[in-house]
Scaffold this active site. Structure first.
Site, short mmCIF file in Angstrom:
data_model
loop_
_atom_site.label_atom_id
_atom_site.label_comp_id
_atom_site.label_asym_id
_atom_site.label_seq_id
_atom_site.Cartn_x
_atom_site.Cartn_y
_atom_site.Cartn_z
N LYS A 1 14.26 8.25 0.52
CA LYS A 1 13.82 7.42 1.65
C LYS A 1 14.99 6.73 2.35
CE LYS A 1 9.53 8.36 0.76
NZ LYS A 1 8.59 7.36 0.25
N ALA B 1 8.25 1.87 1.18
CA ALA B 1 8.66 2.10 2.57
C ALA B 1 8.74 3.59 2.81
CB ALA B 1 10.00 1.42 2.87
N ASP B 2 8.59 3.97 4.06
CA ASP B 2 8.73 5.38 4.44
C ASP B 2 10.17 5.74 4.74
OD1 ASP B 2 5.85 6.02 4.40
OD2 ASP B 2 5.76 4.57 6.02
N LYS C 1 7.50 1.38 7.90
CA LYS C 1 6.33 1.39 7.02
C LYS C 1 5.10 1.70 7.85
CE LYS C 1 5.59 -1.65 3.99
NZ LYS C 1 5.16 -0.48 3.20
N ASP D 1 6.29 -3.81 -2.17
CA ASP D 1 5.76 -2.71 -1.37
C ASP D 1 6.79 -1.60 -1.31
OD1 ASP D 1 4.01 -1.28 0.22
OD2 ASP D 1 3.90 -2.78 1.81
N THR E 1 0.84 -1.19 0.00
CA THR E 1 0.00 0.00 0.00
C THR E 1 0.88 1.25 0.00
OG1 THR E 1 -1.72 -1.16 1.23
CG2 THR E 1 -1.79 1.24 1.27
N GLY E 2 0.54 2.20 -0.84
CA GLY E 2 1.29 3.46 -0.88
C GLY E 2 1.43 3.97 -2.29
N SER E 3 1.90 5.19 -2.42
CA SER E 3 1.94 5.84 -3.74
C SER E 3 2.92 5.17 -4.69
CB SER E 3 2.29 7.33 -3.58
OG SER E 3 3.53 7.48 -2.91
N GLU F 1 0.48 -5.51 5.91
CA GLU F 1 1.66 -5.56 5.05
C GLU F 1 2.70 -6.53 5.61
OE1 GLU F 1 1.47 -0.96 3.33
OE2 GLU F 1 2.69 -1.44 5.09
#
Length: 219
Positions: free
Chosen positions: A122, A84-85, A95, A82, A28-30, A104
């Site tokens: 990141k 990651a932040d 994340k 996926d 999930t995420g942009s 996740e």
């Protein structure tokens, strides 16, 4: 192309080289959305089944005409993809900016290989500039927050609930020198469902997108 698109393109090139049909988990995420929208449709019959980490991701997959397989605890995935932040020097991750880190992590731990797609901004030496997400059961949350206060005096509750119906909090101003230790400590607190520290056991490839393309970092 954007950094996110370059990272997504790198994941696509990896999947093209794998023998199919593949069982794939989608995060999930942009950045993950970029992969799902622009590259997943190009993989065609190489994909056997798709598993989603969130309602948001499921909606996108269905919109694109994919079927979403029902999650089962015993399922083994070939690949989990996926974003990651944050990613530190040892490929530990933060994340959960989208509040989906609990689901996740379930998919990531079931995968034989984790492909993490991020832009070069990141990458950090130490996790913690990005607030650490925590999912906490609705009942007993006050006790959990009291225990989490040992890490920071700035813990902020998000509006809304997770897909699992639990509260979401973010721990600010907390530099994480030993991610594995902190993950174990936080998970031992009553009421905590999961924490957004990822120390994935399966082989991991981080695809780092930049303005000029992408590079790979393997665990």
């Amino acid at each position: 192309m954007s950094k996110k698109n370059n990272a997504a393109a790198g994941a696509f090139e990896i999947l093209k080289q794998l023998n199919g049909p593949l069982s794939v988990g989608i995060g999930t995420g942009s950045t993950t959305d970029c992969f799902t929208e622009n590259f997943l449709p190009l993989l065609g019959e190489k994909i056997k089944s798709l598993y989603s980490s969130s309602d948001r991701t499921s909606e996108l997959l269905l919109k694109l005409g994919f079927q979403v397989s029902e999650y089962k605890p015993n399922n083994m995935l070939d690949v989990y993809i996926d974003g990651a932040d944050e990613v530190d020097d040892n490929l530990n991750l933060i994340k959960g900016g989208g509040g989906a880190h609990t689901n996740e992590k379930k998919l990531a731990k079931q995968a034989q290989r984790f492909i993490c797609i991020v832009d070069d901004e990141k990458l950090v030496n130490t996790l913690g500039k990005f607030p650490l997400p925590i999912e906490i059961e609705s009942e007993g949350s006050e006790e959990a927050i009291s225990s989490l206060a040992q890490y920071s005096n700035k813990i902020i509750k998000r509006d809304g609930l997770s897909d699992n119906g639990n509260h979401l909090y973010d721990i600010h101003n907390f530099m994480i020198e030993d991610p594995l230790k902190i993950e174990h400590e936080v998970l031992s607190i009553n009421g905590v469902v999961d924490v957004g520290i990822f120390s994935v056991d399966s082989p991991t490839t981080v695809v780092v997108g930049s303005d000029s393309g992408y590079r790979l970092i393997d665990s």
